[in-house]
Write a protein that holds these residues in place. Structure first.
Motif, PDB file in Angstrom:
ATOM      1  N   VAL A 219       0.107  -7.718   3.915  1.00 27.69           N
ATOM      2  CA  VAL A 219      -0.026  -6.330   3.452  1.00 27.69           C
ATOM      3  C   VAL A 219       1.143  -5.546   4.026  1.00 27.69           C
ATOM      4  O   VAL A 219       1.400  -5.586   5.237  1.00 27.69           O
ATOM      5  CB  VAL A 219      -1.357  -5.697   3.923  1.00 27.69           C
ATOM      6  N   LEU A 220       1.867  -4.852   3.152  1.00 23.33           N
ATOM      7  CA  LEU A 220       2.976  -4.012   3.593  1.00 23.33           C
ATOM      8  C   LEU A 220       2.609  -2.558   3.338  1.00 23.33           C
ATOM      9  O   LEU A 220       2.375  -2.160   2.192  1.00 23.33           O
ATOM     10  CB  LEU A 220       4.265  -4.369   2.833  1.00 23.33           C
ATOM     11  N   ILE A 221       2.512  -1.782   4.423  1.00 21.95           N
ATOM     12  CA  ILE A 221       2.116  -0.373   4.316  1.00 21.95           C
ATOM     13  C   ILE A 221       3.369   0.498   4.284  1.00 21.95           C
ATOM     14  O   ILE A 221       4.127   0.560   5.257  1.00 21.95           O
ATOM     15  CB  ILE A 221       1.214   0.042   5.500  1.00 21.95           C
ATOM     16  N   ASP A 222       3.598   1.151   3.144  1.00 22.52           N
ATOM     17  CA  ASP A 222       4.746   2.049   2.992  1.00 22.52           C
ATOM     18  C   ASP A 222       4.321   3.445   3.449  1.00 22.52           C
ATOM     19  O   ASP A 222       3.648   4.165   2.724  1.00 22.52           O
ATOM     20  CB  ASP A 222       5.207   2.072   1.533  1.00 22.52           C
ATOM     21  N   THR A 223       4.712   3.816   4.670  1.00 25.78           N
ATOM     22  CA  THR A 223       4.278   5.107   5.235  1.00 25.78           C
ATOM     23  C   THR A 223       5.254   6.222   4.871  1.00 25.78           C
ATOM     24  O   THR A 223       6.349   5.970   4.366  1.00 25.78           O
ATOM     25  CB  THR A 223       4.171   5.007   6.771  1.00 25.78           C
ATOM     26  N   ALA A 224       4.854   7.439   5.174  1.00 24.75           N
ATOM     27  CA  ALA A 224       5.687   8.610   4.868  1.00 24.75           C
ATOM     28  C   ALA A 224       6.838   8.734   5.851  1.00 24.75           C
ATOM     29  O   ALA A 224       6.764   8.260   6.987  1.00 24.75           O
ATOM     30  CB  ALA A 224       4.832   9.875   4.914  1.00 24.75           C
ATOM     31  N   GLY A 225       7.893   9.369   5.395  1.00 24.04           N
ATOM     32  CA  GLY A 225       9.024   9.667   6.270  1.00 24.04           C
ATOM     33  C   GLY A 225       9.262  11.171   6.305  1.00 24.04           C
ATOM     34  O   GLY A 225       8.639  11.919   5.567  1.00 24.04           O
ATOM     35  N   ARG A 226      10.105  11.608   7.186  1.00 21.44           N
ATOM     36  CA  ARG A 226      10.511  13.014   7.257  1.00 21.44           C
ATOM     37  C   ARG A 226      12.028  13.053   7.353  1.00 21.44           C
ATOM     38  O   ARG A 226      12.677  12.035   7.551  1.00 21.44           O
ATOM     39  CB  ARG A 226       9.926  13.686   8.510  1.00 21.44           C
TER      40      ARG A 226
ATOM     41  N   ILE B 284       0.852  -1.201   0.000  1.00 21.30           N
ATOM     42  CA  ILE B 284       0.000   0.000   0.000  1.00 21.30           C
ATOM     43  C   ILE B 284       0.882   1.243   0.000  1.00 21.30           C
ATOM     44  O   ILE B 284       1.741   1.405   0.871  1.00 21.30           O
ATOM     45  CB  ILE B 284      -0.939   0.021   1.225  1.00 21.30           C
ATOM     46  N   ALA B 285       0.665   2.123  -0.962  1.00 20.90           N
ATOM     47  CA  ALA B 285       1.441   3.358  -1.082  1.00 20.90           C
ATOM     48  C   ALA B 285       0.777   4.462  -0.258  1.00 20.90           C
ATOM     49  O   ALA B 285      -0.132   5.159  -0.731  1.00 20.90           O
ATOM     50  CB  ALA B 285       1.555   3.776  -2.546  1.00 20.90           C
ATOM     51  N   ALA B 286       1.229   4.615   0.993  1.00 20.42           N
ATOM     52  CA  ALA B 286       0.621   5.605   1.892  1.00 20.42           C
ATOM     53  C   ALA B 286       1.518   6.828   2.104  1.00 20.42           C
ATOM     54  O   ALA B 286       1.272   7.634   2.996  1.00 20.42           O
ATOM     55  CB  ALA B 286       0.305   4.953   3.231  1.00 20.42           C
ATOM     56  N   ASP B 287       2.566   6.972   1.304  1.00 18.05           N
ATOM     57  CA  ASP B 287       3.437   8.152   1.384  1.00 18.05           C
ATOM     58  C   ASP B 287       3.013   9.117   0.283  1.00 18.05           C
ATOM     59  O   ASP B 287       3.358   8.949  -0.885  1.00 18.05           O
ATOM     60  CB  ASP B 287       4.902   7.732   1.186  1.00 18.05           C
ATOM     61  N   ILE B 288       2.252  10.139   0.677  1.00 19.46           N
ATOM     62  CA  ILE B 288       1.727  11.087  -0.314  1.00 19.46           C
ATOM     63  C   ILE B 288       2.544  12.386  -0.369  1.00 19.46           C
ATOM     64  O   ILE B 288       2.215  13.290  -1.129  1.00 19.46           O
ATOM     65  CB  ILE B 288       0.245  11.444  -0.013  1.00 19.46           C
ATOM     66  N   TYR B 289       3.612  12.454   0.423  1.00 19.50           N
ATOM     67  CA  TYR B 289       4.367  13.715   0.534  1.00 19.50           C
ATOM     68  C   TYR B 289       5.646  13.734  -0.281  1.00 19.50           C
ATOM     69  O   TYR B 289       5.982  14.737  -0.910  1.00 19.50           O
ATOM     70  CB  TYR B 289       4.706  13.998   2.002  1.00 19.50           C
ATOM     71  N   ARG B 290       6.383  12.638  -0.261  1.00 21.01           N
ATOM     72  CA  ARG B 290       7.670  12.629  -0.967  1.00 21.01           C
ATOM     73  C   ARG B 290       7.440  12.547  -2.470  1.00 21.01           C
ATOM     74  O   ARG B 290       6.670  11.700  -2.944  1.00 21.01           O
ATOM     75  CB  ARG B 290       8.507  11.426  -0.507  1.00 21.01           C
ATOM     76  N   PRO B 291       8.076  13.411  -3.221  1.00 22.11           N
ATOM     77  CA  PRO B 291       7.921  13.388  -4.682  1.00 22.11           C
ATOM     78  C   PRO B 291       8.286  12.015  -5.253  1.00 22.11           C
ATOM     79  O   PRO B 291       9.303  11.433  -4.919  1.00 22.11           O
ATOM     80  CB  PRO B 291       8.914  14.456  -5.164  1.00 22.11           C
ATOM     81  N   ALA B 292       7.424  11.506  -6.091  1.00 23.41           N
ATOM     82  CA  ALA B 292       7.642  10.241  -6.810  1.00 23.41           C
ATOM     83  C   ALA B 292       7.666   9.002  -5.908  1.00 23.41           C
ATOM     84  O   ALA B 292       8.057   7.925  -6.351  1.00 23.41           O
ATOM     85  CB  ALA B 292       8.936  10.295  -7.618  1.00 23.41           C
TER      86      ALA B 292
ATOM     87  N   ILE C 165       9.144  -6.921  -9.047  1.00 21.73           N
ATOM     88  CA  ILE C 165       9.038  -8.185  -8.291  1.00 21.73           C
ATOM     89  C   ILE C 165       7.690  -8.875  -8.501  1.00 21.73           C
ATOM     90  O   ILE C 165       7.421  -9.907  -7.894  1.00 21.73           O
ATOM     91  CB  ILE C 165       9.267  -7.942  -6.780  1.00 21.73           C
ATOM     92  N   ASP C 166       6.846  -8.291  -9.369  1.00 20.10           N
ATOM     93  CA  ASP C 166       5.524  -8.840  -9.684  1.00 20.10           C
ATOM     94  C   ASP C 166       4.643  -8.955  -8.432  1.00 20.10           C
ATOM     95  O   ASP C 166       4.066  -9.996  -8.129  1.00 20.10           O
ATOM     96  CB  ASP C 166       5.662 -10.210 -10.361  1.00 20.10           C
ATOM     97  N   VAL C 167       4.554  -7.838  -7.703  1.00 19.47           N
ATOM     98  CA  VAL C 167       3.694  -7.741  -6.520  1.00 19.47           C
ATOM     99  C   VAL C 167       2.776  -6.533  -6.711  1.00 19.47           C
ATOM    100  O   VAL C 167       3.253  -5.442  -7.043  1.00 19.47           O
ATOM    101  CB  VAL C 167       4.528  -7.575  -5.227  1.00 19.47           C
ATOM    102  N   PRO C 168       1.446  -6.686  -6.516  1.00 22.27           N
ATOM    103  CA  PRO C 168       0.530  -5.558  -6.731  1.00 22.27           C
ATOM    104  C   PRO C 168       0.724  -4.424  -5.721  1.00 22.27           C
ATOM    105  O   PRO C 168       1.105  -4.654  -4.574  1.00 22.27           O
ATOM    106  CB  PRO C 168      -0.861  -6.186  -6.585  1.00 22.27           C
ATOM    107  N   VAL C 169       0.456  -3.202  -6.186  1.00 19.04           N
ATOM    108  CA  VAL C 169       0.558  -1.999  -5.344  1.00 19.04           C
ATOM    109  C   VAL C 169      -0.787  -1.289  -5.348  1.00 19.04           C
ATOM    110  O   VAL C 169      -1.346  -1.008  -6.419  1.00 19.04           O
ATOM    111  CB  VAL C 169       1.667  -1.056  -5.860  1.00 19.04           C
TER     112      VAL C 169
END
Length: 480
Positions: free
Chosen positions: A188-195, A136-144, A156-160
């Motif tokens: 489920v792997l949740i990719d969260t935002a960083g600072r 899950i793409a939960a990082d909406i702040y970092r460009p790209a 790796i042929d894994v859905p996002v």
């Protein structure tokens, strides 16, 4: 390579004890001073260093150590055990849910390698557990950030699952988890935002995601190259989120090892994985005992075996063993072995897993440029089929033709053929249970001295016994 400086300093500290029938209090004090300096230079947390040195001193001061047989080796054993204890004693597996999906929340500062690590872990779960993960793409702040995760997913042929950058992260996680349940994803792997640094807004967002998703794992991804900053980051995230484990990235870089030796002791949370390379397969389970052995220059045979098993086909290995035994190993087999070795990663890293090889002077003089392997391959590709399968026909005129065809000097062609012939002889001796040549080679290269060398010789003797036993068994079957 990680820990190189620390390994060198610790080995130097231990070297002063070798050859002494008895270790005095002053010898022990000097060794402890060297160990303390080595750890501080490696950027290990000061409190951890103080406790570590105190534990070693207390254990080593016992009369059974200082006045016993081989006191130096006993002190090395104590240092090895304390290093292992500091890093967590045993590897800790991922927490798995009783019902699917198992939810893994990835957290960490920007630039630590969180997104790439999410992909590496998803691939590992897919290969090892035959799982069907969703990221899950939960990082909406970092460009790209979303594009990067999608690229990793394709690789790796894994859905996002993603909803763009205009939706709040918590809403994305809610929708992503709903899709995972609908599609029966195992993980489920949740990719969260960083600072760039820990701040209140980031932590509140992560706390909200944690409260809703109730993750089975909260893995903190930290950059091992940041040293003490990695430990401070781990403390901050652990205080706010109560993390369940740590992933150390860039452990193959120019890192001094302080983070690996400090994080477990400071946070009381295990290091579960380490990233050691850019490839998507370069994520390994963290084994404290194996890492301690590598830090002390004793090698890591178990990891080497696992690495070999990952990349080697059992039938292919059996075929190679037969060819070695029959002395029909040729340049096609040699080329195949080179390609297998390249799959396993940098040659320096593989060599340092062998007992006695880490920081060995003989190893430092060996040029391990990856281009050398490509040059060898070019020379072999310039041979005819007859020359590859029957190296004995390689007379001077054929060698000159191969030199022209490969674009390599004739001296390099001659050297490579000589090395191949030496390797062929050695492999034939090994396959027939004769390890004396290998032991002599270890001794001549300086690998037969010290504790690592003793471990190498012991491994050779065990291997030799096993080969002789197998040979007797084969002969018995033939006679029947």
């Amino acid at each position: 390579m990680a820990f190189e400086g620390l390994t060198e300093r610790l080995q130097k500290a231990m070297r002063s004890l070798r050859g002494k029938g008895k270790v005095s209090e002053s010898d022990l004090r000097e060794t402890m001073r060297e160990i303390r300096l080595a750890l501080l230079e490696a950027d290990v947390n000061f409190t951890v260093v103080r406790k570590f040195v105190k534990n070693i001193r207390e254990r080593a001061k016992g009369a059974d150590v200082l006045e016993g047989l081989n006191p130096a080796q006993q002190i090395v054993k104590i240092v090895n055990e304390e290093l292992t204890k500091t890093m967590g004693e045993t590897d800790v597996p991922l927490n798995k849910s009783d019902k699917i999906p198992t939810i893994i929340m990835m957290a960490g500062l920007q630039g630590a390698g969180k997104t790439t690590t999410a992909g590496k872990l998803a691939l590992k779960l897919k290969k090892d557990d035959n799982a069907r993960p969703l990221m899950i793409a939960a990082d909406i702040y970092r460009p790209a950030a979303i594009d990067q995760l999608e690229q990793v997913g394709k690789q790796i042929d894994v859905p996002v699952f993603q909803m763009g950058t205009d939706v709040e992260p918590l809403e994305i996680v809610k929708a992503g988890l709903a899709q995972a349940k609908e599609n029966h994803n195992d993980y489920v792997l949740i990719d969260t935002a960083g600072r760039l640094q820990i701040d209140e807004k980031l932590m509140n967002e992560l706390k909200d995601i944690k409260a809703y998703a109730k993750p089975d794992e909260i893995l903190l991804v930290v950059d091992a190259m940041t040293g003490q900053n990695a430990v401070e980051t781990a403390e901050g995230f652990n205080d706010a989120l109560d993390i369940t484990g740590v992933v150390l990235t860039k452990l193959d870089g120019d890192t001094r090892g302080g983070a690996a030796l400090s994080i477990r002791d400071v946070t009381n949370k295990p290091i579960k994985f380490v990233g050691q390379g850019e490839k998507m397969t370069a994520l390994d389970v963290f084994h404290p005992d194996r890492m301690a052995s590598r830090i002390l220059g004793m090698g890591d045979i178990l990891s080497l075996i696992e690495k070999t098993q990952q990349d080697y086909d059992e039938k292919q290995a059996q075929k190679l063993t037969e060819k070695m035994r029959e002395n029909t190993f040729d340049f096609d087999d040699f080329l195949d072995q080179l390609q297998q070795i390249q799959k396993m990663g940098p040659l320096e890293d593989i060599m340092k897993m062998i007992p006695g090889m880490a920081n060995n002077p003989a190893l430092k003089n060996v040029n391990m440029d990856p281009k050398d392997l490509e040059h060898i391959k070019a020379i072999i590709y310039s041979m005819t089929n007859e020359e590859r399968t029957n190296p004995d026909v390689l007379n001077p005129s054929r060698r000159r033709r191969i030199s022209r065809g490969s674009g390599r000097p004739i001296q390099e062609v001659n050297r490579m053929i000589k090395q191949f012939n030496s390797m062929k002889k050695m492999m034939n001796k090994m396959s027939n249970g004769n390890m004396s040549g290998m032991e002599n080679m270890l001794s001549q290269s300086g690998m037969g001295s010290g504790l690592g060398g003793k471990m190498s010789q012991l491994a050779m003797k065990r291997m030799s016994r096993k080969m002789r036993k197998n040979k007797r068994r084969r002969n018995k079957k033939r006679r029947k």
